[in-house]
Design a protein around this motif. Structure first.
Motif, PDB file in Angstrom:
ATOM      1  N   LYS A   1      29.152  15.400 -41.533  1.00  0.00           N
ATOM      2  CA  LYS A   1      27.839  15.007 -42.061  1.00  0.00           C
ATOM      3  C   LYS A   1      26.772  15.001 -40.970  1.00  0.00           C
ATOM      4  O   LYS A   1      25.609  15.268 -41.245  1.00  0.00           O
ATOM      5  CB  LYS A   1      27.931  13.646 -42.741  1.00  0.00           C
ATOM      6  N   THR A   2      27.155  14.723 -39.741  1.00  0.00           N
ATOM      7  CA  THR A   2      26.213  14.753 -38.629  1.00  0.00           C
ATOM      8  C   THR A   2      25.793  16.180 -38.300  1.00  0.00           C
ATOM      9  O   THR A   2      24.725  16.395 -37.726  1.00  0.00           O
ATOM     10  CB  THR A   2      26.837  14.082 -37.381  1.00  0.00           C
ATOM     11  N   HIS A   3      26.597  17.155 -38.676  1.00  0.00           N
ATOM     12  CA  HIS A   3      26.329  18.553 -38.321  1.00  0.00           C
ATOM     13  C   HIS A   3      25.826  19.408 -39.485  1.00  0.00           C
ATOM     14  O   HIS A   3      25.762  20.630 -39.370  1.00  0.00           O
ATOM     15  CB  HIS A   3      27.575  19.173 -37.681  1.00  0.00           C
ATOM     16  N   VAL A   4      25.461  18.769 -40.585  1.00  0.00           N
ATOM     17  CA  VAL A   4      24.850  19.477 -41.712  1.00  0.00           C
ATOM     18  C   VAL A   4      23.411  18.982 -41.821  1.00  0.00           C
ATOM     19  O   VAL A   4      23.168  17.786 -41.964  1.00  0.00           O
ATOM     20  CB  VAL A   4      25.622  19.225 -43.023  1.00  0.00           C
ATOM     21  N   LEU A   5      22.462  19.920 -41.723  1.00  0.00           N
ATOM     22  CA  LEU A   5      21.051  19.570 -41.658  1.00  0.00           C
ATOM     23  C   LEU A   5      20.308  19.929 -42.935  1.00  0.00           C
ATOM     24  O   LEU A   5      20.476  21.015 -43.480  1.00  0.00           O
ATOM     25  CB  LEU A   5      20.386  20.292 -40.481  1.00  0.00           C
TER      26      LEU A   5
ATOM     27  N   THR B   1      20.225  14.765 -41.048  1.00  0.00           N
ATOM     28  CA  THR B   1      21.632  15.084 -41.252  1.00  0.00           C
ATOM     29  C   THR B   1      22.060  14.474 -42.583  1.00  0.00           C
ATOM     30  O   THR B   1      21.341  13.646 -43.148  1.00  0.00           O
ATOM     31  CB  THR B   1      22.493  14.506 -40.114  1.00  0.00           C
ATOM     32  N   LEU B   2      23.217  14.854 -43.076  1.00  0.00           N
ATOM     33  CA  LEU B   2      23.690  14.293 -44.341  1.00  0.00           C
ATOM     34  C   LEU B   2      23.968  12.800 -44.245  1.00  0.00           C
ATOM     35  O   LEU B   2      24.037  12.121 -45.266  1.00  0.00           O
ATOM     36  CB  LEU B   2      24.956  15.019 -44.818  1.00  0.00           C
ATOM     37  N   ASN B   3      24.120  12.272 -43.025  1.00  0.00           N
ATOM     38  CA  ASN B   3      24.298  10.824 -42.891  1.00  0.00           C
ATOM     39  C   ASN B   3      23.026  10.145 -42.374  1.00  0.00           C
ATOM     40  O   ASN B   3      23.075   9.062 -41.802  1.00  0.00           O
ATOM     41  CB  ASN B   3      25.535  10.470 -42.052  1.00  0.00           C
TER      42      ASN B   3
ATOM     43  N   LEU C   1      21.587  23.848 -43.529  1.00  0.00           N
ATOM     44  CA  LEU C   1      21.876  24.469 -42.239  1.00  0.00           C
ATOM     45  C   LEU C   1      23.101  23.772 -41.640  1.00  0.00           C
ATOM     46  O   LEU C   1      23.157  22.543 -41.594  1.00  0.00           O
ATOM     47  CB  LEU C   1      20.656  24.283 -41.340  1.00  0.00           C
ATOM     48  N   VAL C   2      24.083  24.554 -41.186  1.00  0.00           N
ATOM     49  CA  VAL C   2      25.319  23.990 -40.634  1.00  0.00           C
ATOM     50  C   VAL C   2      25.354  24.229 -39.133  1.00  0.00           C
ATOM     51  O   VAL C   2      25.166  25.355 -38.671  1.00  0.00           O
ATOM     52  CB  VAL C   2      26.566  24.627 -41.295  1.00  0.00           C
ATOM     53  N   CYS C   3      25.576  23.159 -38.372  1.00  0.00           N
ATOM     54  CA  CYS C   3      25.689  23.249 -36.914  1.00  0.00           C
ATOM     55  C   CYS C   3      27.166  23.242 -36.541  1.00  0.00           C
ATOM     56  O   CYS C   3      27.907  22.345 -36.952  1.00  0.00           O
ATOM     57  CB  CYS C   3      24.999  22.064 -36.245  1.00  0.00           C
ATOM     58  N   ILE C   4      27.580  24.232 -35.771  1.00  0.00           N
ATOM     59  CA  ILE C   4      28.981  24.352 -35.366  1.00  0.00           C
ATOM     60  C   ILE C   4      29.073  24.278 -33.840  1.00  0.00           C
ATOM     61  O   ILE C   4      28.669  25.209 -33.150  1.00  0.00           O
ATOM     62  CB  ILE C   4      29.597  25.682 -35.856  1.00  0.00           C
ATOM     63  N   PRO C   5      29.583  23.156 -33.313  1.00  0.00           N
ATOM     64  CA  PRO C   5      29.768  23.083 -31.855  1.00  0.00           C
ATOM     65  C   PRO C   5      30.962  23.924 -31.416  1.00  0.00           C
ATOM     66  O   PRO C   5      31.885  24.161 -32.202  1.00  0.00           O
ATOM     67  CB  PRO C   5      30.016  21.599 -31.598  1.00  0.00           C
TER      68      PRO C   5
ATOM     69  N   ILE D   1      31.052  18.209 -49.862  1.00  0.00           N
ATOM     70  CA  ILE D   1      30.075  18.530 -48.808  1.00  0.00           C
ATOM     71  C   ILE D   1      29.803  20.034 -48.811  1.00  0.00           C
ATOM     72  O   ILE D   1      28.657  20.467 -48.759  1.00  0.00           O
ATOM     73  CB  ILE D   1      30.570  18.066 -47.419  1.00  0.00           C
ATOM     74  N   TRP D   2      30.874  20.829 -48.896  1.00  0.00           N
ATOM     75  CA  TRP D   2      30.722  22.285 -48.928  1.00  0.00           C
ATOM     76  C   TRP D   2      29.891  22.705 -50.139  1.00  0.00           C
ATOM     77  O   TRP D   2      28.995  23.554 -50.029  1.00  0.00           O
ATOM     78  CB  TRP D   2      32.090  22.963 -48.925  1.00  0.00           C
ATOM     79  N   ALA D   3      30.138  22.094 -51.288  1.00  0.00           N
ATOM     80  CA  ALA D   3      29.374  22.416 -52.503  1.00  0.00           C
ATOM     81  C   ALA D   3      27.889  22.097 -52.293  1.00  0.00           C
ATOM     82  O   ALA D   3      27.022  22.879 -52.709  1.00  0.00           O
ATOM     83  CB  ALA D   3      29.932  21.650 -53.694  1.00  0.00           C
ATOM     84  N   ASP D   4      27.584  20.968 -51.656  1.00  0.00           N
ATOM     85  CA  ASP D   4      26.184  20.604 -51.376  1.00  0.00           C
ATOM     86  C   ASP D   4      25.537  21.604 -50.419  1.00  0.00           C
ATOM     87  O   ASP D   4      24.373  21.967 -50.578  1.00  0.00           O
ATOM     88  CB  ASP D   4      26.097  19.198 -50.773  1.00  0.00           C
ATOM     89  N   ILE D   5      26.296  22.033 -49.411  1.00  0.00           N
ATOM     90  CA  ILE D   5      25.770  23.010 -48.445  1.00  0.00           C
ATOM     91  C   ILE D   5      25.371  24.286 -49.176  1.00  0.00           C
ATOM     92  O   ILE D   5      24.276  24.821 -48.969  1.00  0.00           O
ATOM     93  CB  ILE D   5      26.819  23.318 -47.346  1.00  0.00           C
TER      94      ILE D   5
END
Length: 159
Positions: free
Chosen positions: A44-48, A59-61, A25-29, A15-19
């Motif tokens: 996956k829900t927090h990677v756009l 999202t990735l999912n 874009l990564v969402c961090i709550p 996932i990190w490699a794909d980002i």
């Protein structure tokens, strides 16, 4: 923290490699808003990923979100629509890699609303948190102590 989990945990290396490769874009709550263990689905829900429509992301999912002003609006694929406040954005460098990050007030799915700062606390929020704490029997001693402290503060303020 979700961001550390993505970057440091081997099981999320792909996932990190794909980002990095696709400049997702990564969402961090906020950490205080998370209500459980970070899973692959959570990440996956927090990677756009961008779409052809301005402000619309997948999202990735496969879930759909829209960024409007300072909020992320959840749409298709989410259990219910949410409007999640963007606290701030930042370009973050981890080792030699750089990613765009949106820091959010809460997760896009699940979690609890946590104010970004004490100034954003409302009377209703405080009452809600107290009610939640009172509902746990193991918190009884702590809550008695807080109640006692509040009485002492009120007595001092009345002088």
């Amino acid at each position: 923290e979700l961001f550390i989990e993505i970057t440091k945990n081997e099981k999320y290396a792909s996932i990190w490699a794909d980002i990095i490769k696709n400049d997702y874009l990564v969402c961090i709550p906020q950490v205080s808003s998370l209500d459980g263990k970070v899973t692959s689905a959570t990440i996956k829900t927090h990677v756009l990923t961008s779409t052809e429509s301005a402000g619309t992301y997948k999202t990735l999912n496969g879930k759909k979100v829209c960024i409007v002003g300072n909020a992320v609006h959840t749409e298709d694929g989410f259990s219910k629509p949410e409007k999640v406040t963007i606290i701030y954005t930042q370009r973050v460098t981890v080792e030699a890699d750089s990613v765009s990050v949106l820091y959010l007030a809460k997760p896009l799915e699940g979690g609890v609303s946590a104010p970004p700062s004490p100034d954003d606390m409302t009377q209703g929020m405080i009452e809600g948190y107290l009610a939640m704490f009172y509902s746990y029997p193991e918190m009884e001693g702590v809550m008695k102590g807080i109640k006692s402290l509040c009485k002492q503060i009120n007595a001092l303020a009345a002088k």
